[in-house]
Design an enzyme around this catalytic site. Structure first.
Site, PDB file in Angstrom:
ATOM      1  CB  CYS A  77      -0.913  -0.022   1.227  1.00 43.84           C
ATOM      2  SG  CYS A  77      -1.897   1.469   1.444  1.00 43.84           S
ATOM      3  CB  CYS A  80       1.808   3.801   6.102  1.00 40.45           C
ATOM      4  SG  CYS A  80       0.234   4.196   6.881  1.00 40.45           S
ATOM      5  CB  CYS A 156      -6.837   1.376   6.376  1.00 39.59           C
ATOM      6  SG  CYS A 156      -5.581   2.660   6.573  1.00 39.59           S
ATOM      7  CD  GLN A 278      -4.597  20.525   8.710  1.00 42.47           C
ATOM      8  OE1 GLN A 278      -4.222  19.462   8.230  1.00 42.47           O
ATOM      9  NE2 GLN A 278      -4.000  21.673   8.411  1.00 42.47           N
ATOM     10  CE1 TYR A 307      -3.591  30.766  -1.044  1.00 34.63           C
ATOM     11  CE2 TYR A 307      -2.358  31.687   0.787  1.00 34.63           C
ATOM     12  CZ  TYR A 307      -2.507  31.479  -0.571  1.00 34.63           C
ATOM     13  OH  TYR A 307      -1.560  31.958  -1.439  1.00 34.63           O
ATOM     14  CG  ASP A 375      -3.504  26.135   6.420  1.00 32.10           C
ATOM     15  OD1 ASP A 375      -2.581  25.460   5.929  1.00 32.10           O
ATOM     16  OD2 ASP A 375      -4.461  25.633   7.038  1.00 32.10           O
ATOM     17  CB  CYS A 402       0.386  20.534   4.094  1.00 29.04           C
ATOM     18  SG  CYS A 402      -0.098  21.212   2.501  1.00 29.04           S
TER      19      CYS A 402
END
Length: 446
Positions: A77, A80, A156, A278, A307, A375, A402
């Site tokens: 996957c 992660c 998951c 988030q 934003y 942001d 991010c």
């Protein structure tokens, strides 16, 4: 060195995506599922002029920083990539990623604090999108890294346990009713994805993505709602485009609430299917608290939140500011933000729809602005926006990022035009993956 060569390799470093790095004759080889200090047997999967990539076949020497990963699908996957790291080591590496990226991209050296840790490293996501595929039978899961091939999985470990159970039931009902699954190559079939949004009250919004409305799917969704009391909202999203964009703008409320109610640091927010929020609630609260700390408001300041989305940061700033202006180019987000303002009975906030760079000029021309909060999306800020902030000489910037590389680029530009980067605090919103959020304080040089 060629593809399919099998070699023994000592791992000496890691890259910003969590890949182990070894070298042969000073030629770097990037290996999955490998940590510094380990020796592996690996097979070369790609060779370019400057680097090679390889797949770890056997672990010959093990690092004390290795964690035995719990997910049976981890190596397939793409969700992660740091589940084989012990958590404290993961945080140490993420801090170093930030330091390295600031230096490499922006030639910046500054104070970088320890990463704010996640107290709940599993089952933390409040938004999950699950794709479906047909491999002779209906399967669901997540995409293999850098592909659109679905890895079949029953659950998951970073999504809520209940959503895995709902997906399993939904899949069984699809098979029972002989429902077709969308195939992106032929652009045929009905069911594309199922999306979940959850809140701290353990309520669930279910959005099924189809190529067209379908009464059988409506019936199936209602059966799920009858079985699970936690489901409070059912939507269908119709997306008939041959695209990898999951959601279209066509949402149909089938049953239940139009929005989920979420609470962040004591404030309430109405969250619609396509709202940006988030994905880790508890870490989001810590992120916003750190941003507020950097703003250092006394109650006398005017603040701009660029934003602003649905106003989650804007309204968090309001209790400590004289006035806050939230700016967002998406009309629907501004509508949601105004609803959230009313919901919280906050009066010292104005939400403005338009381009940030245009609206900042209008605001600064009316009255002094003390702080601006950014942001932006992963691509960072437009240069025209940064130019406006620089021209307006807003004294303090709190930048929430991010993607550290685009922040480093933007920070370099701001530094070259009169700002100083005071410090950076990374926040772990995405445990077991190499993604890292940062909160950053910049001030105009005196």
């Amino acid at each position: 060195m060629q593809v399919n060569d099998i070699i023994k390799l000592k791992i000496i470093d890691i890259d910003h995506e969590g890949l182990g790095i070894g070298k042969i004759d000073n030629f770097p080889i990037f290996v999955d599922n490998a940590l510094p200090g380990e020796t592996v047997t690996c097979i070369i999967t790609r060779v370019t002029k400057n680097i090679a990539t390889a797949k770890n076949l056997e672990l010959l020497e093990k690092s004390s920083n290795r964690e035995e990963y719990l997910c049976p699908h981890y190596l397939e996957c793409g969700g992660c990539n740091m589940m084989h790291f012990k958590y404290d080591y993961e945080l140490t590496c993420k801090k170093q990623f930030v330091i390295n990226t600031l230096k490499k991209v922006g030639n910046i050296t500054t104070k970088v604090n320890d990463v704010i840790r996640n107290d709940k490293t599993y089952n933390y996501r409040n938004k999950v999108i699950v794709p479906f595929a047909n491999k002779g039978r209906i399967i669901s899961g997540f995409y293999k890294e850098n592909t659109h091939e679905v890895v079949e999985m029953e659950k998951c470990l970073i999504e809520p346990e209940i959503t895995s159970r709902i997906t399993k039931d939904f899949k069984e009902l699809l098979m029972l009713n002989n429902i077709s699954i969308y195939d992106e190559k032929s652009n045929t079939g009905l069911v594309r994805n199922i999306m979940y949004r959850t809140n701290i009250f353990n309520e669930i919004m279910v959005v099924v993505v189809l190529t067209k409305l379908n009464e059988n799917i409506v019936s199936i969704m209602k059966k799920l709602k009858n079985k699970y009391n936690e489901i409070v909202s059912l939507y269908i999203n119709v997306n008939d485009k041959q695209t990898n964009v999951v959601l279209s703008d066509d949402f149909y409320l089938i049953e239940g609430q139009k929005e989920l109610l979420e609470e962040i640091n004591g404030l309430k927010f109405l969250v619609s299917p396509n709202s940006f929020l988030q994905v880790n609630h508890d870490q989001c609260e810590k992120l916003y608290s750190k941003a507020l700390e950097y703003c250092n408001l006394t109650g006398n300041e005017n603040v701009i939140d660029a934003y602003c989305g649905i106003g989650s940061i804007t309204l968090s700033l309001a209790k400590n500011a004289k006035h806050v202006y939230g700016i967002e180019i998406v009309p629907e987000a501004i509508k949601n933000a105004n609803n959230n303002k009313l919901l919280n009975n906050i009066t010292n906030v104005d939400f403005i729809c338009g381009k940030c760079e245009d609206k900042i000029v209008e605001l600064v021309s009316k009255e002094h602005q003390d702080v601006i909060v950014f942001d932006p999306p992963r691509k960072g800020c437009e240069q025209s926006f940064l130019d406006t902030v620089i021209k307006m000489r807003i004294p303090k910037i709190v930048y929430i990022s991010c993607k550290t590389s685009t922040f480093a680029r933007d920070a370099r530009y701001l530094i070259d035009h009169g700002y100083e980067l005071i410090e950076v605090t990374p926040v772990d919103l995405f445990s077991h993956s190499s993604h890292i959020e940062t909160v950053c304080l910049l001030e105009l040089k005196k």
